[in-house]
Motif scaffolding. Sequence first.
Motif, mmCIF file in Angstrom:
data_model
loop_
_atom_site.group_PDB
_atom_site.id
_atom_site.type_symbol
_atom_site.label_atom_id
_atom_site.label_comp_id
_atom_site.label_asym_id
_atom_site.label_seq_id
_atom_site.Cartn_x
_atom_site.Cartn_y
_atom_site.Cartn_z
ATOM 1 N N SER A 291 41.231 43.506 24.826
ATOM 2 C CA SER A 291 40.107 42.500 24.858
ATOM 3 C C SER A 291 39.099 42.929 25.902
ATOM 4 O O SER A 291 37.972 42.316 25.864
ATOM 5 C CB SER A 291 40.629 41.217 25.205
ATOM 6 N N GLY A 292 39.388 44.163 26.779
ATOM 7 C CA GLY A 292 38.427 44.559 27.649
ATOM 8 C C GLY A 292 38.680 43.931 28.971
ATOM 9 O O GLY A 292 38.150 44.403 30.129
ATOM 10 N N GLY A 293 39.735 42.782 29.104
ATOM 11 C CA GLY A 293 40.124 42.583 30.500
ATOM 12 C C GLY A 293 41.208 43.365 30.953
ATOM 13 O O GLY A 293 41.694 44.353 30.506
ATOM 14 N N ARG B 274 46.176 38.930 43.015
ATOM 15 C CA ARG B 274 45.856 39.256 41.774
ATOM 16 C C ARG B 274 44.289 39.494 41.822
ATOM 17 O O ARG B 274 43.687 38.297 42.202
ATOM 18 C CB ARG B 274 46.243 38.566 40.535
ATOM 19 N N ARG B 275 43.705 40.464 41.416
ATOM 20 C CA ARG B 275 42.059 40.472 41.097
ATOM 21 C C ARG B 275 42.074 41.051 39.660
ATOM 22 O O ARG B 275 42.771 42.102 39.327
ATOM 23 C CB ARG B 275 41.430 41.376 42.162
ATOM 24 N N GLY B 276 41.001 40.531 39.008
ATOM 25 C CA GLY B 276 41.056 41.050 37.653
ATOM 26 C C GLY B 276 39.646 40.586 36.898
ATOM 27 O O GLY B 276 39.002 39.774 37.443
ATOM 28 N N ALA B 277 39.862 40.867 35.565
ATOM 29 C CA ALA B 277 38.839 40.229 34.548
ATOM 30 C C ALA B 277 39.362 39.936 33.305
ATOM 31 O O ALA B 277 40.598 40.306 32.825
ATOM 32 C CB ALA B 277 37.674 41.538 34.271
ATOM 33 N N GLY B 278 38.778 38.608 32.756
ATOM 34 C CA GLY B 278 39.193 38.304 31.458
ATOM 35 C C GLY B 278 38.715 39.066 30.367
ATOM 36 O O GLY B 278 37.986 40.206 30.418
ATOM 37 N N PRO B 279 38.909 38.496 29.264
ATOM 38 C CA PRO B 279 38.241 39.149 28.008
ATOM 39 C C PRO B 279 36.792 39.661 28.140
ATOM 40 O O PRO B 279 35.948 38.857 28.633
ATOM 41 C CB PRO B 279 38.506 38.051 26.809
#
Length: 160
Positions: free
Chosen positions: A94-96, A114-119
């Motif tokens: 999804s790109g995340g 946790r570090r991150g990104a969603g869709p």
Amino acid sequence: MIRPCLLLLAVCTLTGTVSQNVLADEPHEVWLKAIEGTWTWDDDVRGKVTVTFKPNAKGKCMVGRGKDKTGSFVAIIGWEPWNSSLTDTGFHSSGGGSRIVYDEVTETTLKGVRRGAGPGGEPQPESKFHVVRDGNTVTVTATDANGETTKSIMTKVVKK
């Protein structure tokens, strides 16, 4: 004759002790061995999730490939000796994606951030992760910056 025997006994005892300590698995090695296989869980956002972990790099890391209701993903879990942490880096179709750095590692628990990104790559707030392993069950508790907590219970698929 008694002195050489005592010396030999002392060397054998010391060697045996050293060998046992060298051969004992470190906590991160216990985790890597324990997660090998297929795991499932239900998640409010991702629905039913299934992932299969296989050893790579002579067992120094695990690569998981999985699916959920929004697509497919790959996770790489391994030990980073330069900062004494077990890391879980994931990439989603999804790109995340995310990176969890567990800097507290025992044979049954992990604690990290946790570090991150969603869709679509939209940044998500940092969250704290607490993971507890009990046999073929892993409970993951995530707490975001607002103190909101979510919990997932992962179950290892055991072939009979």
